[in-house]
Design an enzyme around this catalytic site. Structure first.
Site, short mmCIF file in Angstrom:
data_model
loop_
_atom_site.label_atom_id
_atom_site.label_comp_id
_atom_site.label_asym_id
_atom_site.label_seq_id
_atom_site.Cartn_x
_atom_site.Cartn_y
_atom_site.Cartn_z
N GLN A 78 -44.97 -12.99 61.87
CA GLN A 78 -44.26 -12.37 60.75
C GLN A 78 -42.99 -13.16 60.44
O GLN A 78 -41.94 -12.89 61.00
CB GLN A 78 -43.94 -10.90 61.04
CG GLN A 78 -43.43 -10.21 59.80
CD GLN A 78 -43.37 -8.71 59.96
OE1 GLN A 78 -43.76 -8.13 60.95
NE2 GLN A 78 -42.84 -8.07 58.93
N PHE A 79 -43.12 -14.11 59.52
CA PHE A 79 -41.98 -14.97 59.18
C PHE A 79 -40.83 -14.18 58.57
O PHE A 79 -39.68 -14.58 58.65
CB PHE A 79 -42.41 -16.11 58.25
CG PHE A 79 -42.67 -15.69 56.82
CD1 PHE A 79 -41.66 -15.78 55.87
CD2 PHE A 79 -43.91 -15.21 56.44
CE1 PHE A 79 -41.89 -15.41 54.56
CE2 PHE A 79 -44.15 -14.84 55.13
CZ PHE A 79 -43.14 -14.93 54.18
N THR A 80 -41.12 -13.01 57.99
CA THR A 80 -40.06 -12.23 57.34
C THR A 80 -39.03 -11.70 58.35
O THR A 80 -37.94 -11.28 57.94
CB THR A 80 -40.64 -11.06 56.52
OG1 THR A 80 -41.37 -10.20 57.40
CG2 THR A 80 -41.54 -11.57 55.41
#
Length: 150
Positions: A78-80
């Site tokens: 999850q890059f966010t």
């Protein structure tokens, strides 16, 4: 490397209508990676997660770890998690590692968790549009950032 760890009674990941991961009691781990992350971060974070005493004992005290309970794990990239929200209303993801850096680190993290836990870990699919369902147990949600080890 930043992880959001959620103790769950069940969790699953679905991609394009197909369930690709499904667990009962255990942990759902959301993992965000930055360019500066390295192998030492993987080893430290995995060890910390599998040994966190966040599962209840017979006296309903959080005294057991994932290792103690033999719980299952799903790891989802999850890059966010690496979003910066300091300016304006649109998050910036400039700190998030690009796939050529993030994918090998993500895969190495999954392997490290498997090694530390002694069992197979389920995953989402890096870069896919995933639908993640969970029933948070407690709720227990812990955030760990390897940049804040000390």
């Amino acid at each position: 490397m930043k992880a959001v760890i959620q103790r769950v009674t069940k969790a699953s990941v679905t991609i394009e209508g197909e369930k690709v991961a499904n667990i009962e009691s255990g942990l759902l781990i959301l993992l965000g990676i930055v360019n500066e992350d390295e192998h030492g971060d993987i080893v430290w974070l995995s060890n910390k997660i599998v040994n966190l005493r966040i599962f209840s004992d017979d006296n309903d005290v959080m005294n057991h770890s994932l290792k103690d309970t033999c719980g299952d794990v799903i790891v989802v990239s999850q890059f966010t998690l690496q979003a910066s929200t300091k300016k304006g209303n649109r998050p910036s993801y400039i700190k998030a590692a690009r796939p050529d850096v993030a994918i090998p680190l993500y895969e190495a993290f999954v392997k490290q968790i498997e090694q530390d836990l002694g069992k197979t870990v389920q995953t989402g699919q890096f870069g896919a549009d995933m639908k993640v369902e969970l029933l948070n147990d407690g709720p227990v949600t812990i955030i760990i950032d390897t940049k804040n080890k000390e």
